[in-house]
Design a protein around this motif. Structure first.
Motif, mmCIF file in Angstrom:
data_model
loop_
_atom_site.group_PDB
_atom_site.id
_atom_site.type_symbol
_atom_site.label_atom_id
_atom_site.label_comp_id
_atom_site.label_asym_id
_atom_site.label_seq_id
_atom_site.Cartn_x
_atom_site.Cartn_y
_atom_site.Cartn_z
ATOM 1 N N GLY A 324 1.352 -4.547 5.436
ATOM 2 C CA GLY A 324 -0.025 -4.869 5.046
ATOM 3 C C GLY A 324 -0.278 -6.360 5.114
ATOM 4 N N GLU A 325 -0.980 -6.785 6.156
ATOM 5 C CA GLU A 325 -1.191 -8.225 6.325
ATOM 6 C C GLU A 325 -1.989 -8.823 5.178
ATOM 7 O OE1 GLU A 325 -1.355 -10.227 10.547
ATOM 8 O OE2 GLU A 325 -2.829 -8.676 10.253
ATOM 9 N N HIS A 326 -3.028 -8.094 4.786
ATOM 10 C CA HIS A 326 -3.882 -8.564 3.704
ATOM 11 C C HIS A 326 -3.783 -7.582 2.532
ATOM 12 C CE1 HIS A 326 -5.858 -10.651 7.163
ATOM 13 N NE2 HIS A 326 -5.801 -11.626 6.306
ATOM 14 N N PRO A 327 -4.106 -8.049 1.338
ATOM 15 C CA PRO A 327 -4.120 -7.105 0.215
ATOM 16 C C PRO A 327 -5.068 -5.943 0.527
ATOM 17 C CG PRO A 327 -4.398 -9.373 -0.546
ATOM 18 C CD PRO A 327 -4.438 -9.426 0.937
ATOM 19 N N ARG A 328 -4.740 -4.765 0.005
ATOM 20 C CA ARG A 328 -5.540 -3.566 0.264
ATOM 21 C C ARG A 328 -7.011 -3.805 -0.064
ATOM 22 N NH1 ARG A 328 -1.649 -0.748 -1.770
ATOM 23 N NH2 ARG A 328 -2.534 -0.753 -3.868
ATOM 24 N N GLY A 329 -7.882 -3.459 0.872
ATOM 25 C CA GLY A 329 -9.320 -3.577 0.629
ATOM 26 C C GLY A 329 -9.899 -4.906 1.085
ATOM 27 N N CYS A 330 -9.070 -5.925 1.248
ATOM 28 C CA CYS A 330 -9.548 -7.245 1.688
ATOM 29 C C CYS A 330 -9.919 -7.167 3.167
ATOM 30 C CB CYS A 330 -8.445 -8.278 1.464
ATOM 31 S SG CYS A 330 -8.679 -9.837 2.343
ATOM 32 N N ARG A 331 -11.084 -7.726 3.519
ATOM 33 C CA ARG A 331 -11.538 -7.646 4.903
ATOM 34 C C ARG A 331 -11.368 -8.954 5.668
ATOM 35 N NH1 ARG A 331 -17.053 -4.111 4.891
ATOM 36 N NH2 ARG A 331 -16.254 -2.455 3.545
ATOM 37 N N CYS A 332 -10.431 -9.758 5.227
ATOM 38 C CA CYS A 332 -10.268 -11.067 5.883
ATOM 39 C C CYS A 332 -10.008 -10.937 7.388
ATOM 40 C CB CYS A 332 -9.144 -11.857 5.235
ATOM 41 S SG CYS A 332 -9.644 -12.648 3.701
#
Ligand code: SF4
Lengths: 386, 80
Positions: A324-332
Motif C-alpha cells: 500500500g503506497e499510500h494510507p488506505r483511502g488517501c487519494r494522493c
C-alpha cells in the motif's frame, strides 16, 4: 538604482493586463484548456495569491508531480525512521519531511491506516533534527564527532546540486546521505503516455529548469504537441506563463517558451550541471503514487560511496517496501497526477489536515492538499469540510 | 523546501559564502555555483544554496517580455 524590482511582479496593473489578455486568448480558443504545472511552489503561490480566480472558466490549472516530499518513496521514509532508531545516529531532515507518513503502521492508532513518520520516530527516542540545508547537517556533524549524521536528502535537481557541491569540497567523515533525490524531466516524459492524459500545456518549473535549462523538455512540444512555458512564481510570472501557452495553443504552434528570463538561461546553469553529474548518476527511482521511472533519480557515483547511507548502513536499512503506497483511502496518487482534486478525497479537511496529516500531500508547503486546505481551490472558494 | 522569492546579498564572507536577507531575516548562503557575487545582488536560493543570480539586464528583458505580452505582440522570448 535597482534594475530588478521584485515588487513589479505583483504589480496590480501588470496582473490586470495579463488577466485581460488571458481572457481574450481563452475566448479565442473557445474550448476547455488544461494546463499542468509540475512544481509545488507553483501550486502554493497560485493558491496563496488566488490566481485561479483570475482565470476564465475554460482554463484549468492542475498540479502535477512537482512536490518532492509527496513523491518521495515511502521506503526511504521507513529507512530514515529505522536509522533514527539506531544508537549514535542523528537523522537530519528538511522540516517538510518530518510529518510525512511512511509505510509502517503506527501502533496503537485507531483512526484508520495511520503510518509512522519521523515525528513518531522522534517520539520513540530517535534523534531527529529539522534542518534548512545540507550545511546544517555538516554543522551538526562537526558538533557531534562521536555520532553518525545522516542527511535525508529529499528533493529535485535544485536541492541535489547543493549536496554535489558540498561533497566536491569535501564533507565530514561522519556525514552520510540518504539519497531520495529525484529528477524532474523523466517524469514529464512519462506523463503523456499515461492512460487518460489530456493536458494541453505544461507550466515548466522555473527553478528546476534554472539548473537543467529548458531544452531538456523539447520532446513535449515536438513529440506530443504540448505547449510549454517555463515560469517563475510571482503572480505576474505565473500569469505570463499561462498567457504564453494560451498564445501557442491559439496559434496552433506548441513550443518551448522562456517566460522567466531574469532567472532562467535556456541552457541552465552549466556549472551546476557539471558538479551534479560529477557526483551523482541517474538511476531508476520509484515515485510515490506513480511507480518506477527510468533515470529519474540521483544516486551517488561509486567514488562517493563513503558518503552514502545506503553503503554505510548496509544490512540495517529496511529493503522491503510495505504494502500500500499510500494510507488506505488517501487519494494522493490521483492528486499527484492531476487526476483528482484534494477536495474529492473523503479525508480532506476531516481526517486529514495540516495539523494532523493522513496522506503525504497534506504535509509539505508544496503539497497540493495542504495548499488547497490553506487557501481553498485558489479561486476564492474554500472547500474545506472542517 | 523551495521558495519562489529572491534573496538580497547583504555581506560577502568569502568566495563561496555570503549573507542574504529575506524579509526581515538574515541567512547564510553558499554561492559556489554562481560567479561574481556582490553586495546588493539578488539571488535565487534553494535550501541555503544560490542557484542563480538575477542580473539587471535580465530583469529588464523580463519586464519587456511581460509588456510585450500585454501589448499583444505575438513574438515573445521563444527558444525553439
Ligand atoms: S486529503 Fe490529500 S493527503 Fe489527505 S488523505 Fe486525502 S489525498 Fe491524501
Amino acid at each position: 538604482m535597482d534594475t530588478f524590482r521584485p515588487d513589479l511582479y505583483r504589480d496590480p496593473d501588470l496582473v490586470a493586463g495579463l488577466a485581460a489578455k488571458i481572457a481574450g486568448k481563452a475566448a479565442q480558443i473557445g474550448r476547455k484548456v488544461k494546463i499542468m504545472h509540475i512544481c509545488g511552489t507553483h501550486e502554493h503561490e497560485m493558491g496563496r495569491h488566488g490566481l485561479r480566480g483570475l482565470l476564465p472558466e475554460n482554463v484549468e490549472v492542475l498540479a502535477g508531480p512537482g512536490c518532492p516530499v509527496c513523491v518521495c518513496d515511502q521506503l526511504y521514509i521507513d529507512q530514515a525512521i529505522a536509522l533514527s532508531q539506531e544508537p549514535g545516529v542523528i537523522l537530519a531532515s528538511f522540516g517538510d519531511m518530518l510529518a510525512v507518513p511512511g509505510g509502517v503502521p503506527l501502533e496503537g492508532e485507531r483512526r484508520g491506516d495511520v503510518r509512522m513518520s519521523l515525528l513518531d520516530a522522534r517520539a520513540r527516542g530517535g534523534d531527529v533534527r529539522a534542518v534548512y540545508s545540507v550545511f546544517d547537517a555538516v554543522r551538526i556533524a562537526h558538533e557531534n564527532p562521536d555520532k553518525e549524521v545522516v542527511f535525508f536528502s529529499v528533493g529535485f535537481e535544485t536541492t541535489v546540486v547543493a549536496v554535489a557541491a558540498l561533497l566536491l569540497r569535501g564533507a565530514p567523515a561522519e556525514l552520510s546521505i540518504l539519497e531520495a533525490n529525484y529528477y524532474t524531466p523523466p517524469a514529464t516524459r512519462l506523463l503523456p503516455s499515461l492512460p487518460g492524459f489530456d493536458i494541453d500545456a505544461f507550466l515548466l518549473p522555473g527553478h528546476a529548469a534554472a539548473v537543467t535549462g529548458i531544452r531538456i523538455y523539447e520532446h513535449l512540444p515536438r513529440e506530443h504537441g504540448i505547449a510549454c512555458a517555463a515560469a517563475g512564481f510571482e503572480p505576474v510570472d505565473q500569469l505570463a506563463g499561462i498567457l504564453a501557452v494560451l498564445r501557442q495553443i491559439a496559434a496552433g504552434e506548441p513550443r518551448l517558451e522562456n517566460a522567466y528570463p531574469r532567472v532562467l538561461a535556456e541552457d541552465g546553469n552549466v556549472k551546476a550541471q557539471e558538479k551534479l553529474f560529477r557526483v551523482f548518476e541517474l538511476v531508476p527511482k520509484r515515485w510515490r503514487g506513480i511507480g518506477v521511472i527510468p533515470e529519474s533519480g540521483f544516486d551517488l557515483l561509486p567514488e562517493f560511496d563513503r558518503w552514502s547511507a545506503r553503503e554505510r548502513f548496509k544490512g540495517l536499512l529496511p529493503e522491503a517496501r510495505r504494502e500500500g503506497e499510500h494510507p488506505r483511502g488517501c487519494r494522493c496518487a490521483a492528486v499527484t497526477l492531476g487526476q483528482s482534486k484534494p477536495s474529492e478525497c473523503p479525508a480532506f479537511g476531516a481526517m486529514c489536515t495540516p495539523d494532523d496529516p493522513y496522506g503525504p500531500c497534506m504535509v509539505s508547503g508544496e503539497g497540493t492538499c495542504r495548499a488547497w486546505y490553506l487557501y481553498g481551490a485558489g479561486d476564492g472558494s474554500l472547500e474545506v469540510r472542517a | 523546501m523551495c521558495l519562489g522569492i529572491p534573496y538580497r546579498v547583504v555581506a560577502i564572507h568569502d568566495e563561496e559564502n555570503c549573507l542574504v536577507q529575506v524579509g526581515s531575516g538574515l541567512r547564510h548562503c553558499f554561492t559556489g555555483l554562481v560567479e561574481g557575487i556582490r553586495v546588493g545582488d539578488w539571488l535565487v536560493v534553494h535550501a541555503g544554496f544560490a542557484v542563480e543570480k538575477i542580473s539587471g539586464d535580465d530583469a529588464r528583458k523580463n519586464i519587456e517580455l511581460i509588456q510585450s505580452y500585454i501589448g499583444g505582440e505575438e513574438d515573445g522570448h521563444v527558444s525553439s
